[in-house]
Design an enzyme around this catalytic site. Structure first.
Site, PDB file in Angstrom:
ATOM      1  N   THR A 329       0.972  -0.230   3.043  1.00 34.91           N
ATOM      2  CA  THR A 329       1.402   0.537   4.207  1.00 34.91           C
ATOM      3  C   THR A 329       2.009  -0.395   5.249  1.00 34.91           C
ATOM      4  O   THR A 329       1.715  -1.593   5.281  1.00 34.91           O
ATOM      5  CB  THR A 329       0.224   1.258   4.884  1.00 34.91           C
ATOM      6  OG1 THR A 329      -0.625   0.292   5.518  1.00 34.91           O
ATOM      7  CG2 THR A 329      -0.577   2.064   3.892  1.00 34.91           C
ATOM      8  N   ASP A 330       2.836   0.152   6.115  1.00 35.22           N
ATOM      9  CA  ASP A 330       3.110  -0.520   7.376  1.00 35.22           C
ATOM     10  C   ASP A 330       1.817  -0.444   8.189  1.00 35.22           C
ATOM     11  O   ASP A 330       0.849   0.220   7.796  1.00 35.22           O
ATOM     12  CB  ASP A 330       4.274   0.162   8.092  1.00 35.22           C
ATOM     13  CG  ASP A 330       5.023  -0.770   9.036  1.00 35.22           C
ATOM     14  OD1 ASP A 330       4.460  -1.820   9.415  1.00 35.22           O
ATOM     15  OD2 ASP A 330       6.170  -0.447   9.402  1.00 35.22           O
ATOM     16  N   SER A 331       1.772  -1.120   9.307  1.00 34.94           N
ATOM     17  CA  SER A 331       0.543  -1.156  10.101  1.00 34.94           C
ATOM     18  C   SER A 331       0.019   0.250  10.385  1.00 34.94           C
ATOM     19  O   SER A 331       0.753   1.123  10.863  1.00 34.94           O
ATOM     20  CB  SER A 331       0.790  -1.880  11.425  1.00 34.94           C
ATOM     21  OG  SER A 331      -0.304  -1.685  12.298  1.00 34.94           O
TER      22      SER A 331
END
Length: 602
Positions: A329-331
């Protein structure tokens, strides 16, 4: 004397290769050659054994990549301890690893992880020692070292041109060379995962979060450059590249850090515009792919963010594109994924969608226990957890981390920021500056004299002033900022009196139109005005005939500004060509300067 590019790059790449040989020699023993040549059967057997010996809690820990405060694994610094307690309920990274058995750690400047190469190397080794104690798994140690505007590890590590600057060379070899150098330096400091390159196709000049992080606005161009960087970063086999942000973040006017953007491309447009770079990266063997916190109605009509969307991650990325590697995932602290979802639900929904690695949840303890609870109540199966952990452990195996996860502290000074790398970086930068317009004013036909340096950026104008001073000029510097006031414009105009020429740096004129007012007022003085677009190259569309010449630098980093000044003075020929279309400000459907445009002095 500056080396010719070919000599410089040969020296730099030779140094990187030597570093790889030295690193390999440090290992207690290389992985069995037959295991590497048996179509992955050795990896499968190894990972299966590791997985069988792990508890469910240990498996769930492997799904998370998080940050910890501190320059050392066992920091006792009061500020770091307080922040770690507030964030994770532990004192330091060693305690974090012991508590959760996390799969990865990510470095940032703000978490005090990247003071200097020696410190970074010591931290990396300390983290690996803590993680592998008592037979634990080695860590994926990551950062976002895209170069250009997104850099976590600064000088003395080599600073290289960013994606759009490299795209302006129209030479994928330049992107490959930059990645080889950066990858060697990252691995020398103990990092084994880079959340780069950006594979988004920046077709929207108003994009607030991608812009120059993209290689350009042409899908085939971006695909070729993204693949080249993947191959460069992974050339030694001990560092994983990560392309981002799937399914494509290039056509948005919202920032997913603070909002939930929506991409309105059709499925056919996605196939033609957004998908090609990811296809190319997969073909190049990319180690990981990062999801985007965006809505993409044509790909998932429920408007579920891509990070949580099974049709996008499993249906498109896994099944249609055939990707078998790690999806991260992105953050998870970004608002783009938190909008409408609780922090306890996000990790569960992401895993159900097809995510393998969960990056930076807001509350690690909450997220970790939410996944365990989802297995206990049957929402997630342990078999589903095993799928992701198998991919994560497989990546660690292929990176050689089970043989030797450590960096050699005696070698870091022989790899990071060495002269051949620095010279190669400047040689690459010298190929990126793009002369977009010129009425004959450039090159400046004098050696020395007076010049006004003005416009956006304290550091930018300081660097430009220093470059002109170094070349025998007597610069006057007037900083007018991102949104010049009338008083600042008047001060710059007054300072222009008697000058031989004016250099004005611009940044985001479309959103800050008083920068155009500044340029117009400077043009009215009759002193030649040279504008430098020091971030996105689109500013010229809002400046019109008020400048005598306009150059795109794609960055306000020192090397790029040095190259731009050299071009202004004719010490360097402009070599860059636009990697994007620049649309007209009056008619965005009309192209003012086309992809591939670039003037020369010949």
């Amino acid at each position: 004397m500056t080396h010719p590019r070919r000599t410089v790059l040969a020296a730099a790449l030779g140094a990187a290769a030597a570093a790889a040989t030295a690193s390999a020699a440090q290992a207690d023993g290389a992985q069995d050659d037959s295991a590497q040549a048996d179509n992955g059967r050795g990896e499968k057997r190894f990972v299966k054994r590791r997985l069988k010996a792990m508890s469910l809690e240990e498996k769930v820990g492997q799904l998370f990549t998080v940050y910890a405060y501190g320059r050392t694994v066992d920091t006792t610094d009061a500020a770091d301890v307080a922040k770690n307690q507030e964030t994770h309920g532990v004192n330091n990274a060693a305690e974090l690893i012991a508590a959760y058995k996390v799969g990865g750690i990510i470095y940032f400047t703000w978490s005090n992880n990247v003071a200097n190469p020696a410190q970074i190397t010591g931290l990396s080794n300390g983290l690996q020692a803590a993680s592998t104690a008592d037979g634990g798994e080695p860590l994926l140690i990551a950062t976002d070292q895209e170069h250009g505007l997104v850099v976590r590890i600064t000088a003395p590590a080599t600073q290289l041109p960013g994606a759009m600057a490299l795209g302006a060379t129209h030479d994928t070899g330049a992107a490959y060379d930059a990645a080889v150098i950066s990858g060697a330096e990252l691995r020398a400091m103990g990092l084994n995962t880079n959340f780069a390159p950006d594979a988004d196709v920046n077709v929207n000049p108003a994009n607030p979060v991608i812009g120059v992080r993209s290689f350009g606005s042409d899908a085939a161009h971006v695909a070729a450059f993204a693949a080249a960087q993947v191959e460069g970063y992974q050339a030694r086999g001990d560092l994983a590249a990560t392309v981002k942000h799937f399914p494509g973040h290039g056509d948005t006017e919202d920032d997913s850090h603070t909002d939930l953007p929506q991409i309105d491309h059709t499925y056919e447009e996605w196939q033609e515009v957004d998908a090609p770079p990811f296809r190319a990266a997969i073909d190049a063997g990319v180690g990981a792919i990062m999801s985007a916190h965006i809505q993409f109605p044509a790909l998932d009509p429920t408007l579920t963010p891509a990070t949580l969307s099974k049709p996008i991650l499993t249906g498109l990325l896994r099944e249609e594109l055939g990707y078998e590697g790690v999806i991260v995932t992105d953050s998870l602290a970004m608002e783009g994924v938190r909008e409408g979802y609780g922090d306890d639900r996000i990790p569960v929904l992401a895993l159900l969608a097809g995510i393998d690695m969960l990056l930076m949840p807001v509350d690690l303890d909450l997220a970790y226990n939410a996944v365990l609870a989802a297995v206990a109540n049957g929402e997630l199966t342990e078999a589903r957890i095993d799928e992701s952990v198998t991919r994560i452990l497989g990546l660690k195996y292929r990176l050689g981390l089970y043989d030797d996860p450590y960096a050699d502290p005696d070698e870091v000074a022989n790899v990071v920021g060495i002269a051949p790398h620095l010279e190669a970086a400047q040689a690459l930068s010298d190929r990126t500056t793009t002369l977009v317009t010129n009425d004959g004013t450039l090159p400046i036909p004098v050696d020395g004299g007076s010049v006004l340096v003005t416009g956006w950026g304290e550091t930018t104008t300081n660097l430009l002033t220093a470059e002109f001073t170094k070349r025998g000029f007597a610069p006057t510097r007037v900083v007018t900022g991102i949104a010049p006031t009338r008083a600042q414009i008047d001060a710059a105009v007054a300072a222009a009196a008697g000058k031989g020429f004016i250099v004005v740096s611009t940044n985001g004129v479309a959103d800050n139109p008083t920068q155009a007012d500044l340029v117009k007022a400077l043009a009215a003085t009759g002193v030649p005005v040279v504008a430098l677009g020091v971030k996105n190259p689109y500013d010229i569309a809002h400046l019109g005939d008020d400048v005598n010449a306009y150059l795109a630098t794609y960055s306000y980093a020192a090397d790029g500004l040095e190259s731009a000044v050299a071009v202004v003075l004719g010490h360097l020929a402009p070599q860059g060509r636009l990697p994007v279309d620049i649309p007209s400000a009056e008619d965005p459907e009309s192209v003012l300067f086309a992809f591939g445009h670039g003037l020369s002095y010949e």
